[in-house]
Design an enzyme around this catalytic site. Structure first.
Site, mmCIF file in Angstrom:
data_model
loop_
_atom_site.group_PDB
_atom_site.id
_atom_site.type_symbol
_atom_site.label_atom_id
_atom_site.label_comp_id
_atom_site.label_asym_id
_atom_site.label_seq_id
_atom_site.Cartn_x
_atom_site.Cartn_y
_atom_site.Cartn_z
ATOM 1 N N ASP A 94 6.000 -2.716 10.850
ATOM 2 C CA ASP A 94 5.795 -1.272 10.831
ATOM 3 C C ASP A 94 5.422 -0.736 12.208
ATOM 4 O O ASP A 94 5.005 -1.484 13.099
ATOM 5 C CB ASP A 94 4.714 -0.896 9.819
ATOM 6 C CG ASP A 94 3.327 -1.403 10.210
ATOM 7 O OD1 ASP A 94 3.223 -2.568 10.667
ATOM 8 O OD2 ASP A 94 2.345 -0.653 10.062
ATOM 9 N N GLU A 186 0.663 -3.367 9.258
ATOM 10 C CA GLU A 186 -0.403 -3.750 10.186
ATOM 11 C C GLU A 186 -1.072 -2.523 10.784
ATOM 12 O O GLU A 186 -2.296 -2.492 10.975
ATOM 13 C CB GLU A 186 0.176 -4.631 11.298
ATOM 14 C CG GLU A 186 -0.870 -5.293 12.192
ATOM 15 C CD GLU A 186 -1.243 -4.470 13.428
ATOM 16 O OE1 GLU A 186 -2.154 -4.881 14.166
ATOM 17 O OE2 GLU A 186 -0.634 -3.391 13.643
ATOM 18 N N GLU A 187 -0.274 -1.491 11.067
ATOM 19 C CA GLU A 187 -0.818 -0.300 11.721
ATOM 20 C C GLU A 187 -1.780 0.473 10.817
ATOM 21 O O GLU A 187 -2.591 1.263 11.310
ATOM 22 C CB GLU A 187 0.314 0.627 12.171
ATOM 23 C CG GLU A 187 1.254 0.031 13.217
ATOM 24 C CD GLU A 187 0.586 -0.199 14.565
ATOM 25 O OE1 GLU A 187 -0.621 0.115 14.707
ATOM 26 O OE2 GLU A 187 1.258 -0.707 15.470
#
Length: 419
Positions: A94, A186-187
């Site tokens: 992402d 992850e973000e």
């Protein structure tokens, strides 16, 4: 930096992958992820399927996408290497929602001459302001067109891993078991929430999610999120006196009390911060989410207490109001656990030096999937990818630094095989 590496036969494939990956729209949605929806956007599935197909095309048969969109692949050990300890490599699919990641148009600048680069929308990459650009004169660099982010965070990491796997498979490089995980979200801070950790046999992993060539990282922030909700007292504004309480004004008072010298834009190195991230509200109720960051666990406890103290101080000014503060842990500093297994960083230092770079040690002013995986019991330091100015329209990447990342991966595999 030695640009002879750009003549390596894998460099063209590395660049082609990176350009293709950056054009994939994979922006995640932190609000949905906070609700436990991972992946938070369907477009991450699209990229996951592309990566699975490419892994299968390399001849890797053990590949699957988990129920929560983790791309997992295992390359079995070559003959005679079956007892070599497995090693894992991670990167995330992402991109940040802070800047648009839709319709990315990467721009390739060959033999960069060190002059300012004008992008769309009035943005300019100026080496006088961004001194990292002075280090890549003569290199091939890739930028966004100025209307979106580039996505090198973390498609540079994925490109490095995929190129390294291609080299290993096509050139029959001897190796132990290699395991790959490409993660969603992850973000949003939820990249390891549903990781299929029981599938992993590797007892040590490495994330490719760093920046400047040579940087390796074994420490990161402790990260918490504080959600502060003020409750006021609604009343017709024409007849508000004397007992209406405006929750939005309470929130403004609270934000004005946060230490201005402890904000992201006023801190660096090992300094922590408070960062309001999201605001909403009306007269009766106002909410703010604040990111708390600190390398020291005791200092983090003081930050949490400061948020509560300031919130209660605001309530004391407004009769009939109230406040609720909720703290949620996001990730922890990975250094203590990595220090318990020093051979993992020793191997990484050797691998970087074998690639031709001198390791640069810097703390991560953020976190990675590696920090979360370390917390879950599998040590996982972080490796550079050659990306710069993440989460911005000024983002750019160095092809040579990405290529050094590929060599570092290959060296880690070789060092593991020597055990």
């Amino acid at each position: 930096m030695n640009y002879e590496i750009l003549s390596k036969d894998f460099t063209n494939g590395l660049l082609e992958r990176f350009l293709r990956y950056t054009r994939q729209w994979t922006t995640s949605d932190p609000d949905r992820a906070d609700q436990g929806i991972v992946p938070s956007t369907d477009r991450q599935w699209d990229f996951a399927k592309i990566l699975m197909k490419e892994l299968q095309d390399l001849g890797i048969t053990e590949v699957f996408i988990s129920d929560h969109c983790y791309v997992c692949a295992r390359l079995p050990a070559t003959a005679g290497m079956e007892t070599v300890p497995a090693v894992g490599f991670l990167a995330h699919m992402d991109t940040s929602s802070e800047v648009s990641g839709e319709n990315v148009q990467p721009q390739v600048v060959e033999n960069y001459d060190g002059k300012p680069l004008k992008l769309k929308g009035g943005a300019t990459l100026d080496p006088e302001l961004d001194t990292k650009l002075k280090l890549v004169v003569g290199d091939t660099i890739i930028t966004s067109d100025g209307t979106t982010l580039l996505g090198s965070d973390d498609k540079a990491g994925i490109s490095i891993i995929m190129t390294g796997l291609h080299e290993i498979v096509q050139k029959n490089i001897p190796h132990g078991t290699i395991e790959i995980i490409f993660s969603p979200d992850e973000e949003t801070g939820h990249g390891m929430d549903f990781v299929p950790i029981h599938w992993l046999t590797a007892k040590q992993c490495y994330t490719f999610d760093g920046s400047t060539g040579g940087e390796i990282e074994d420490e990161c922030f402790n990260a918490w999120k504080s959600e502060v909700t003020f409750t006021g007292k609604a009343k017709h504004t024409g007849y508000a006196r004397p007992d209406m309480v405006n929750a939005t004004i309470m929130m403004a008072d609270f934000l004005s009390l946060l230490p201005r010298h402890e904000a992201p834009e006023t801190t660096d190195n090992y300094q922590g911060f408070y960062c309001p991230m999201d605001l909403s509200g009306h007269i009766e109720e106002a909410k703010v989410s604040i990111y708390l960051r600190d390398f020291n666990a005791e200092s983090m406890e003081r930050r949490k207490q400061t948020v509560e103290t300031l919130a209660n101080a605001v309530v004391a000014k407004y009769r009939g109001s109230s406040v609720q503060v909720t703290h949620t842990m996001q990730y922890l500093n990975m250094k203590a656990k990595l220090d318990q297994q020093p051979h993992i960083m020793e191997n990484l230092v050797k691998a970087v030096r074998m690639a031709g770079l001198e390791p640069i040690f810097r703390p991560i002013r953020g976190g990675t999937d590696g920090s979360r995986l370390t917390e879950l019991g599998i040590p996982c330091p972080n490796i550079f990818t050659g990306g710069h100015n993440f989460h911005s329209r000024m983002e750019w990447a160095s092809l040579s630094q990405m290529a050094y990342g590929v060599l570092t991966l290959l060296n880690l595999v070789a060092l593991q095989a020597d055990k």
